[in-house]
Design a protein around this motif. Structure first.
Motif, PDB file in Angstrom:
ATOM      1  N   PHE A 163       0.870  -1.183   0.000  1.00 42.49           N
ATOM      2  CA  PHE A 163       0.000   0.000   0.000  1.00 42.49           C
ATOM      3  C   PHE A 163       0.900   1.224   0.000  1.00 42.49           C
ATOM      4  O   PHE A 163       1.575   1.513   0.996  1.00 42.49           O
ATOM      5  CB  PHE A 163      -0.890  -0.029   1.250  1.00 42.49           C
ATOM      6  N   PHE A 164       0.971   1.934  -1.126  1.00 40.76           N
ATOM      7  CA  PHE A 164       1.865   3.084  -1.246  1.00 40.76           C
ATOM      8  C   PHE A 164       1.103   4.253  -1.864  1.00 40.76           C
ATOM      9  O   PHE A 164       0.763   4.234  -3.054  1.00 40.76           O
ATOM     10  CB  PHE A 164       3.087   2.738  -2.095  1.00 40.76           C
ATOM     11  N   LEU A 165       0.857   5.262  -1.051  1.00 39.05           N
ATOM     12  CA  LEU A 165       0.168   6.469  -1.481  1.00 39.05           C
ATOM     13  C   LEU A 165       0.838   7.679  -0.831  1.00 39.05           C
ATOM     14  O   LEU A 165       1.674   7.534   0.066  1.00 39.05           O
ATOM     15  CB  LEU A 165      -1.317   6.413  -1.100  1.00 39.05           C
ATOM     16  N   ALA A 166       0.450   8.861  -1.283  1.00 38.76           N
ATOM     17  CA  ALA A 166       1.049  10.088  -0.732  1.00 38.76           C
ATOM     18  C   ALA A 166      -0.017  11.161  -0.534  1.00 38.76           C
ATOM     19  O   ALA A 166       0.107  12.282  -1.042  1.00 38.76           O
ATOM     20  CB  ALA A 166       2.156  10.586  -1.646  1.00 38.76           C
ATOM     21  N   GLY A 203       4.498   8.696  -6.393  1.00 34.11           N
ATOM     22  CA  GLY A 203       4.940   7.991  -7.585  1.00 34.11           C
ATOM     23  C   GLY A 203       4.563   6.518  -7.564  1.00 34.11           C
ATOM     24  O   GLY A 203       4.692   5.850  -6.535  1.00 34.11           O
ATOM     25  N   LEU A 204       4.087   6.017  -8.707  1.00 33.76           N
ATOM     26  CA  LEU A 204       3.702   4.616  -8.855  1.00 33.76           C
ATOM     27  C   LEU A 204       2.800   4.166  -7.709  1.00 33.76           C
ATOM     28  O   LEU A 204       2.979   3.092  -7.126  1.00 33.76           O
ATOM     29  CB  LEU A 204       4.941   3.714  -8.943  1.00 33.76           C
ATOM     30  N   GLU A 205       1.828   4.985  -7.398  1.00 35.32           N
ATOM     31  CA  GLU A 205       0.993   4.706  -6.238  1.00 35.32           C
ATOM     32  C   GLU A 205       0.058   3.524  -6.489  1.00 35.32           C
ATOM     33  O   GLU A 205      -0.377   3.272  -7.615  1.00 35.32           O
ATOM     34  CB  GLU A 205       0.187   5.954  -5.864  1.00 35.32           C
ATOM     35  N   THR A 206      -0.240   2.805  -5.430  1.00 36.28           N
ATOM     36  CA  THR A 206      -1.156   1.674  -5.519  1.00 36.28           C
ATOM     37  C   THR A 206      -2.600   2.157  -5.430  1.00 36.28           C
ATOM     38  O   THR A 206      -2.878   3.329  -5.157  1.00 36.28           O
ATOM     39  CB  THR A 206      -0.918   0.686  -4.365  1.00 36.28           C
ATOM     40  N   SER A 207      -3.513   1.232  -5.628  1.00 40.17           N
ATOM     41  CA  SER A 207      -4.917   1.490  -5.341  1.00 40.17           C
ATOM     42  C   SER A 207      -5.091   1.772  -3.854  1.00 40.17           C
ATOM     43  O   SER A 207      -4.285   1.362  -3.013  1.00 40.17           O
ATOM     44  CB  SER A 207      -5.742   0.251  -5.726  1.00 40.17           C
ATOM     45  N   TRP A 208      -6.186   2.465  -3.503  1.00 38.55           N
ATOM     46  CA  TRP A 208      -6.527   2.628  -2.089  1.00 38.55           C
ATOM     47  C   TRP A 208      -6.856   1.287  -1.445  1.00 38.55           C
ATOM     48  O   TRP A 208      -6.835   1.161  -0.220  1.00 38.55           O
ATOM     49  CB  TRP A 208      -7.684   3.605  -1.934  1.00 38.55           C
ATOM     50  N   ASN A 209      -7.155   0.275  -2.261  1.00 40.57           N
ATOM     51  CA  ASN A 209      -7.367  -1.068  -1.724  1.00 40.57           C
ATOM     52  C   ASN A 209      -6.069  -1.839  -1.547  1.00 40.57           C
ATOM     53  O   ASN A 209      -6.075  -2.937  -0.981  1.00 40.57           O
ATOM     54  CB  ASN A 209      -8.291  -1.864  -2.656  1.00 40.57           C
ATOM     55  N   GLY A 210      -4.953  -1.264  -2.028  1.00 39.62           N
ATOM     56  CA  GLY A 210      -3.674  -1.951  -1.945  1.00 39.62           C
ATOM     57  C   GLY A 210      -3.471  -2.911  -3.103  1.00 39.62           C
ATOM     58  O   GLY A 210      -4.363  -3.167  -3.909  1.00 39.62           O
ATOM     59  N   SER A 211      -2.269  -3.453  -3.186  1.00 43.54           N
ATOM     60  CA  SER A 211      -1.899  -4.438  -4.191  1.00 43.54           C
ATOM     61  C   SER A 211      -1.623  -5.757  -3.472  1.00 43.54           C
ATOM     62  O   SER A 211      -0.803  -5.810  -2.553  1.00 43.54           O
ATOM     63  CB  SER A 211      -0.653  -3.972  -4.949  1.00 43.54           C
TER      64      SER A 211
END
Length: 387
Positions: free
Chosen positions: A165-168, A245-253
């Protein structure tokens, strides 16, 4: 002990009358969902600030709806069938206790309570009241998630389940200042999803929190947690709220590795499976009873109504939901102490604190449990997501 039973709503098939408690940003989202639902009608809006309650009702296109600051008083004036609690976590305990004492079932926002001891008190109170208390884990209401679970069953015994889970997001406000922002505010969603996908419960966890040098959060906004689940499967969560950058879905990967192959799900699209020797897919995992009503909070609301109409135990019924909060509490404790934490020890500590804070029949019921885990699992026997 048997699966939870609760009083259903009898009579004609008229829409159920609901009071929404909490008129902030999430409260307004729920008001919009209520207004759009054929299953319910808005009976009233409660908020500590009367001007906020009135403004929210007007923004929802219901200026004629009664509003107020006191749930008991508004319930007496409007005769609702149920309460939707969209207050801040610190208010979940008093609001839910008040609603249950009025004989009203409750659909509450996650988490079930601010703390695990409070969650145990609410579990006992709901059981004693004979009313449904359901927690809206809105991210379970995702048809792609159910398809992922269908495909996962073809992989044989599960070995490792991972979430990245990668978001900013730059929220501003309380999240930027809170302790454990990712664990406390977001991680309950994937933790709850992992329980659902694996049909397993947490045994132990080792978790580390950290903050990149560029993080705009005061508390640690990145974490890695390794859970041992019942059956020996490992669930590994790695996430960050400050990773542009290269962010995942809010549900995660997601990736699930089993004895016969693997499946990957990006959180949005259909899962991809590679399992050449796996048996063909069987009957699909049943979606929630109200799955056709839409995803997210709309799906949670529709299933809540279906449960009240039929007596079917819904996803998120309080006994079933508490272990998701327990995973968060154990992960925070592990990160704070830098050691592996056993879930039953966390549950035992929470039970002792709940006993110290509770009184009357609630205290007596909690004291009668042979163990917290046994009390929760024995009362959550219906398969999750089945009608």
């Amino acid at each position: 002990m048997t699966a939870p039973t609760f009083r259903t709503v009898s009579g004609d098939r008229r829409p159920l009358r609901v009071i929404v408690v909490g008129a902030g940003g999430m409260g307004r989202a729920w008001l919009s969902t209520v207004r759009s639902s054929p299953d319910v009608t808005l009976a009233g809006v409660v908020d500590l600030d009367p001007l906020v309650a009135r403004a929210a009702a007007e923004a929802a296109g219901a200026p004629e709806i009664p509003t107020g600051t006191d749930l008991t008083a508004l319930a007496a004036a409007t005769d609702p069938d149920a309460v939707i609690d969209v207050t801040v976590p610190a208010a979940h305990l008093p609001v839910t206790l008040e609603a249950l004492s009025l004989g009203l079932p409750v659909l509450g926002e996650k988490p079930v309570a601010e703390t695990l001891p409070e969650a145990l008190r609410l579990t006992a109170a709901a059981e004693l009241s004979g009313r449904l208390f359901m927690v809206s884990q809105s991210r379970r209401y995702n048809r792609q998630l159910f398809r992922f679970k269908d495909q996962a069953r073809r992989l044989g015994a599960p070995g490792i389940l991972t979430t990245e889970f990668f978001l900013a997001p730059r929220f501003g406000g309380f999240r930027d200042a809170m302790d454990h922002p990712l664990l406390l505010d977001m991680a309950i969603h994937p933790f709850d999803t992992a329980r659902f996908l694996l049909d397993a419960e947490p045994v132990s966890v080792y978790c580390q929190e950290y903050n990149p040098s560029w993080s705009w959060y005061r508390g640690d906004a990145a974490t890695t947690a390794i859970f041992e689940m019942t059956g020996g499967t490992r669930y590994i969560y790695t996430g960050s709220w400050c990773s542009p950058g290269l962010e995942t879905s809010w549900n995660g990967s997601w990736r699930l590795s089993g004895e016969l192959g693997s499946a990957c799900w990006n959180g949005d699209d259909p899962a991809v499976v590679e399992a050449p020797d796996a048996p063909p897919a069987g009957a699909p995992v049943p979606a929630p009873s109200a799955g056709g009503a839409g995803g997210g909070i709309a799906g949670a609301l529709a299933e809540f109504v279906h449960a009240l109409r039929t007596g079917t135990v819904p996803m998120g019924e309080v006994h079933e939901n508490v272990m998701s909060l327990a995973m968060v509490a154990a992960a925070v404790q592990s990160a704070s102490t830098d050691r592996r934490v056993v879930l039953d020890e966390v549950l035992d500590t929470a039970r002792a604190e709940a006993l110290a804070a509770a009184d009357g029949e609630v205290r007596e019921l909690i004291g009668s449990w042979s163990s917290v885990r046994d009390a929760l699992t024995a009362r959550a026997e219906n398969p999750v997501g089945h009608g």
